[in-house]
Design an enzyme around this catalytic site. Structure first.
Site, PDB file in Angstrom:
ATOM      1  CE  LYS A  46     -37.199  10.030  -5.633  1.00  0.00           C
ATOM      2  NZ  LYS A  46     -35.742   9.739  -5.725  1.00  0.00           N
ATOM      3  CB  THR A  47     -38.813  12.855 -11.526  1.00  0.00           C
ATOM      4  OG1 THR A  47     -38.611  13.199 -10.151  1.00  0.00           O
ATOM      5  CG2 THR A  47     -39.632  13.945 -12.189  1.00  0.00           C
ATOM      6  CD  GLU A  90     -40.618  12.161  -7.978  1.00  0.00           C
ATOM      7  OE1 GLU A  90     -39.469  12.393  -7.553  1.00  0.00           O
ATOM      8  OE2 GLU A  90     -41.182  12.867  -8.849  1.00  0.00           O
TER       9      GLU A  90
END
Length: 474
Positions: free
Chosen positions: A129-130, A173
């Site tokens: 996700k980052t 995020e």
């Protein structure tokens, strides 16, 4: 291009906030945006942080050490206290705020308030996700859309983890670790994958999967879910979204429907890789300047999200090709004695495996030496065998003791649980932190690639390994 709404004024409750733990990745990003939008921000943390310099330059009042009097560094009382799940009720600043009836917001609630008036894209998933959030942000910047963003890592391009933009788009995020991403109502949501993690909070794999189902329910009814259907649990989410009438765009090798991004090929290269995608009946090549097939798939997810936000596909692809990575995601630290040293945040078995496969490609004919620090006693106990299997992809493995972070030690749960399960590589369990650097320097040979890996203070060791190799080389 889709029109973006006018950004609303700063919410009243956030005009004079106090952030407990302001130096953390999530909190410092919120502070950056608050300051850019005119808030008078105060905050504190248990220890100094490199983030403080920038925040103080923007006008924040920050105290090291947490005391009740820190709430009164300005002439007036805070409009709200912002905390993360890690802040305990016994914290003196939080206790003082409760006594004074000052509103207390979780950091996700504060971020959700800052999202108001924007078109919101949230990127969720157990892994990636980052990187995916960062890729989407850089690609939108390349398209001159100036998004606001909040990311759990610093972009290599700007060195920042957050920014207040003027484009009416907010990219964030979305952290599932404590379920706080249920505070958001995105119009575009990306789910990269769903694998059990953070069971110290969620308790069971079923509960962990359920929180993603609830996240899908939070998507705006007129919005869209972008999901990698090569991951079985994520594919199930897509089916669920179909069932509640939500629009879905799938990506991956298994994605073959109209509007989907069907991945037909991935080719590694010296400077990253190239992924070929069939989208809307046309083939598109997306270059990624970071190694690993998993990173290329993240780029495809970011591409679909960017299209949903109204960006031009060609410009998006150019922006993705320009993406230079995120701090602590296979971050190059230097070279000494013909040994390259990198640092990586991977702390779940699937992440470790994916990253080591990419590292193997980057190493070429050299050996891979991984210095791994398990993160959390609960995660180490639950996944020791899986960590051992993933680490077996390296040639030499040095396992440190567990970085407990927010957890108390658990009898019998040490790094040796992981080390004893490594197969196919030479393994060394070294619980003494100060002995790791000389051990690694003894192990490496010219041409090797060293990667320090984990979510704790293992990140400190890369520069120390380089310094030790420099010393021995002279």
């Amino acid at each position: 291009m889709t029109e973006t709404p006018t950004v609303r004024e700063l919410p009243e409750v956030l005009r004079r906030p106090h952030l407990i733990g302001i130096g953390g990745a999530g909190m410092s990003g919120i502070a950056r945006i608050l300051l850019a939008r005119g808030a008078r921000v105060s905050g504190s943390d248990a220890k100094d942080s490199r983030a403080f310099l920038t925040l103080r330059a923007q006008g924040a009042r920050i105290e090291v050490g947490q005391r009740a009097e820190n709430l009164d560094v300005f002439d007036d009382a805070p409009s709200a206290i912002v905390v993360s799940t890690a802040i305990k009720e016994s914290n003196p600043e939080l206790a003082a705020a409760r006594e004074r009836d000052i509103p207390v917001l979780h950091r996700a609630e504060a971020l959700a308030a800052l999202m108001e008036g924007h078109r919101v894209a949230c990127i969720a998933g157990t892994h990636g996700k980052t990187s995916t959030t960062s890729m989407l942000t850089v690609a939108l910047q390349h398209c001159r859309l100036d998004p606001s963003f909040a990311i759990g890592g610093d972009l290599n391009e700007s060195g920042a983890n957050a920014h207040h933009g003027e484009g009416g788009i907010f990219v964030a995020e979305a952290d599932e670790s404590d379920g706080s991403f249920l505070s958001y109502t995105p119009s575009v949501a990306v789910v990269t994958n769903v694998e059990p993690d953070h069971l110290d909070h969620h308790g069971t794999a079923e509960a962990y999967h359920q929180v993603f189902t609830e996240f899908v329910r939070r998507i705006d009814p007129d919005g869209v879910l972008v999901v990698c259907v090569d991951d079985p649990a994520a594919a199930d989410l897509a089916t669920f979204a179909d069932g509640i009438g939500l629009r879905v765009r799938r990506y991956g090798r298994a994605a073959t429907g109209d509007g989907d991004a069907h991945v037909v090929d991935y080719r590694p290269s010296e400077d990253g890789g190239v992924v070929r995608v069939v989208l809307g009946g046309e083939e598109l090549e997306v270059r990624v300047a970071v190694p690993g097939e998993h990173m290329a798939f993240n780029a495809v997810g970011a591409l679909l999200a960017g299209l949903e936000l109204g960006a031009d596909p060609t410009a998006l692809a150019e922006g993705l090709a320009a993406f230079g990575g995120v701090r602590r995601r296979f971050e190059y630290k230097g070279r000494s004695a013909d040994v390259r040293v990198y640092d990586d945040y991977a702390h779940h078995p699937t992440e470790v495996e994916a990253q080591l496969r990419a590292v193997r490609q980057a190493a070429g004919s050299g050996r891979v030496v991984v210095v791994f620090q398990p993160h959390l006693y609960s995660r180490t106990k639950a996944f020791a065998s899986e960590f051992g299997e993933a680490l077996g992809l390296a040639d030499e493995v040095v396992v440190l003791d567990v970085y407990g972070a927010r957890e108390d030690p658990e009898p019998g749960v040490t790094g040796e649980l992981v080390a004893s399960r490594v197969r196919g590589a030479n393994v060394h369990y070294e619980p003494a932190f100060d002995r790791v650097v000389p051990l690694v320097a003894d192990l490496v040979k010219p041409g090797d690639l060293v990667v320090t890996m984990g979510a704790g203070d293992v990140t400190q060791l890369g520069p120390e390994v380089l310094a030790e190799l420099d010393r021995r080389d002279h």
